[in-house]
Design an enzyme around this catalytic site. Structure first.
Site, PDB file in Angstrom:
ATOM      1  CG  HIS A 132      -0.348  -0.027   2.577  1.00  0.00           C
ATOM      2  ND1 HIS A 132       0.405   1.111   3.128  1.00  0.00           N
ATOM      3  CD2 HIS A 132      -0.258  -1.187   3.296  1.00  0.00           C
ATOM      4  CE1 HIS A 132       0.716   0.553   4.274  1.00  0.00           C
ATOM      5  NE2 HIS A 132       0.602  -0.564   4.376  1.00  0.00           N
ATOM      6  CG  HIS A 156       4.271  -1.288   2.261  1.00  0.00           C
ATOM      7  ND1 HIS A 156       2.740  -1.737   1.940  1.00  0.00           N
ATOM      8  CD2 HIS A 156       4.715  -1.841   3.246  1.00  0.00           C
ATOM      9  CE1 HIS A 156       2.548  -2.751   3.122  1.00  0.00           C
ATOM     10  NE2 HIS A 156       3.534  -2.699   3.839  1.00  0.00           N
ATOM     11  CB  CYS A 209      -0.714  -6.707  19.801  1.00  0.00           C
ATOM     12  SG  CYS A 209      -1.542  -6.653  18.285  1.00  0.00           S
ATOM     13  CB  CYS A 264       2.055  -5.340  17.304  1.00  0.00           C
ATOM     14  SG  CYS A 264       1.052  -3.960  17.188  1.00  0.00           S
ATOM     15  CB  CYS A 285      -3.270  -3.401  20.111  1.00  0.00           C
ATOM     16  SG  CYS A 285      -2.045  -2.915  18.897  1.00  0.00           S
ATOM     17  CG  HIS A 293      -3.355  -3.687  15.252  1.00  0.00           C
ATOM     18  ND1 HIS A 293      -1.900  -4.025  15.593  1.00  0.00           N
ATOM     19  CD2 HIS A 293      -3.277  -3.853  13.931  1.00  0.00           C
ATOM     20  CE1 HIS A 293      -1.087  -3.878  14.589  1.00  0.00           C
ATOM     21  NE2 HIS A 293      -1.970  -4.006  13.537  1.00  0.00           N
ATOM     22  CE  LYS A 316       0.174   2.821  10.586  1.00  0.00           C
ATOM     23  NZ  LYS A 316       0.102   1.784  11.199  1.00  0.00           N
ATOM     24  CE  LYS A 345      -5.419  -5.399   2.920  1.00  0.00           C
ATOM     25  NZ  LYS A 345      -6.449  -5.064   1.955  1.00  0.00           N
TER      26      LYS A 345
HETATM   27 ZN   LIG Z   1      -1.280  -4.424  17.668  1.00  0.00          ZN
END
Ligand SMILES: [Zn+2]
Length: 511
Positions: free
Chosen positions: A17, A20, A125, A128, A143, A146, A307, A310
């Site tokens: 995405h 990157h 997580c 992560c 998290c 997330h 943010k 993905k």
């Molecule tokens: Zn996380």
């Protein structure tokens, strides 16, 4: 001089995405610029392929983890030519040579007395692949990145004695104030260290998808320790039969996103110290490209910024931009609209504005009209006179400015310095009005000087801009019959140009 720059390695589970693309383009600008300075450059990117998230995804799909990563890694490898980046190697952490190097370095860290066995109990997580301290865990033990529930883990681990490196790291931060850039990220990393370092898990024993711990086959290395070592291991096997480590280690720049700051600015230097290896010169932490999530909510609050990644499901498709406008347009936009190192908002609307006003109008039109005038007034050959002395100092100062800005990884500031000259040359056209000079045979010398100044100025801009818009730069320089890219030549000179080709618009209007 050698110059070694790295992107983060990209987690192979994700689809490529804009985030990157952003990191990769930034490193490519730095690498291409340094090659233009005659430096010996190595530019590394690749994929991070181990860890629990890959094992879980493979299980869900009924394939082996190796099958999954073999299928997904090419999406990132193929991203590189799509972005027109010039990486020298693409590392995969499942490469056997990388895995052997991980085992070698981590065994040395253990031999040096920095590893012990223990029991980890705490929050984790899986997305992560990161352990969270109680302070890091969000509300209701979720998290913070997330917003999904953290897992309570209890398992036998080997631990890396990170706490023993607190003083060494603080000394590093004192002695190398640009070890972490920009400054606000340095402060963030330093505050993390000052808050007190705890030892961290070096291995996992509840799954097997990782680099086996050589002294205990029931463990694999924690994916971050495996992944970070890519920067070091790649040099040992990127060129068959050759070890580039002495030539390029330590790296000048690790370029990373702010979400992986802790690993790169705390764990990584501690690991290198523990292994007795030299430290990188700079970790440059860029911000996030933010995207408006849509129309503002009733009640008049502004659009909410989220943010762009993905895992948050809000993706601006860089491939659509590449398809319609070309990689140069994406590369330019990413480095131009958000100051490199800061968070900033991006949008397709802003992209369209900058594409048209700066690439198509400011630069594209300057190129088109300059080449067209050389054809119209001088039969397609740049006259041989001296460039305009009133223009030379400002144009010739550009290379030095851009080099100084790139030395601080100010990729956006450098574009601004370049654009001052793009605008200067456009003003020069209006001031000199070559179409008026062309009507008066007695002013032929003046017209010659204007045309050689514009053509030479355009050549200088195309050379200096090459790292940001390589395809357009090469096309323009080929048209000018002057393909050389070295920055030493990026000054107004007499007699360098002769016959020029015709030029199709560099940045055409979208169909
Ligand atoms: Zn996380």
């Amino acid at each position: 001089m050698s110059f070694y720059v790295t992107t983060p390695i990209y987690y192979v589970n994700a689809a490529p995405h804009l985030g990157h693309a952003y990191s990769t383009i930034a490193c490519d600008v730095m690498a291409r610029h340094m090659r233009q300075r005659g430096e010996d450059v190595f530019f590394l990117t690749g994929t991070d392929e181990h860890g629990e998230p890959v094992a879980l995804a493979a299980e869900r799909e009924g394939v082996t983890p190796q099958e999954l990563v073999d299928r997904n890694a090419p999406r990132f490898r193929d991203l590189m030519p799509q972005l027109n980046v010039s990486n020298d190697f693409f590392i995969r952490t499942t490469d056997p040579e990388h895995q052997a190097k991980v085992q070698e370095v981590l065994a040395r860290i253990r031999d040096n007395g920095h590893v012990y066995e223990g029991v980890y109990e705490g929050w984790y997580c899986p997305r992560c692949a990161d352990f969270k301290t109680d302070a890091e865990a969000g509300e209701d033990n979720t998290c913070p990145i997330h917003r999904t529930p953290l897992v309570r883990e209890k398992e036998d681990n080997y631990f890396f004695r990170l706490s023993a490196f607190q003083d060494d790291l603080l000394r590093l931060f004192d002695e190398q104030p640009d070890f972490v850039m920009p400054r606000h990220r340095y402060n963030e990393a330093r505050a993390f260290i000052e808050s007190g370092l705890q030892d961290v898990s070096l291995s996992r024993s509840t799954f097997t998808w990782g680099v086996p711990v050589p002294w205990d086959s029931s463990h694999v290395f924690y994916v971050w320790f495996d992944a970070l070592l890519n920067y070091y291991s790649a040099l040992s096997y990127a060129r068959p039969g050759e070890d580039l480590t002495d030539r390029f280690w330590p790296a000048q720049y690790h370029v990373i996103g702010k979400d992986i700051l802790k690993f790169h600015t705390v764990f990584w230097p501690a690991m290198l110290l523990a292994a007795g290896l030299a430290l990188p010169e700079h970790v440059f932490v860029h911000g996030f490209l933010l995207m408006s999530s849509g129309p503002s909510k009733a009640g008049g609050e502004g659009p909410e910024l989220v943010k762009m990644s993905k895992s948050m499901g809000n993706v601006l498709d860089p491939f659509a931009i590449i398809d319609e406008f070309g990689a140069d347009a994406l590369r330019y936009y990413c480095m131009r609209d958000v100051s490199f190192g800061q968070d900033g908002e991006v949008s397709t609307a802003r992209f369209a504005v900058l594409y048209e006003s700066e690439l198509a109008n400011d630069f594209g039109n300057l190129a088109s009209r300059t080449i067209a005038m050389v054809h119209r007034y001088r039969g397609g050959t740049v006259p041989s006179g001296e460039p305009d002395r009133t223009l030379a100092p400002e144009i010739d100062a550009l290379v030095g400015e851009v080099c100084a800005l790139l030395d601080r990884a100010d990729l956006t500031g450098a574009l601004e310095a370049i654009w001052l000259r793009v605008r200067r040359l456009n003003r020069y056209v209006e001031e000199q009005a070559p179409w008026v000079l062309a009507k008066d045979e007695a002013r032929a010398d003046e017209l010659d000087r204007v045309l050689v100044s514009l053509a030479e100025g355009l050549r200088v801009l195309a050379v200096v801009l090459h790292p940001w818009i390589p395809a357009s730069s090469e096309k323009l320089l080929a048209t000018l019959g002057a393909p050389e890219l070295d920055l030493d030549g990026a000054r107004l000179t007499a007699g360098r140009l002769g016959a020029v080709d015709k030029l199709e618009p560099l940045f055409p209007k979208p169909k």
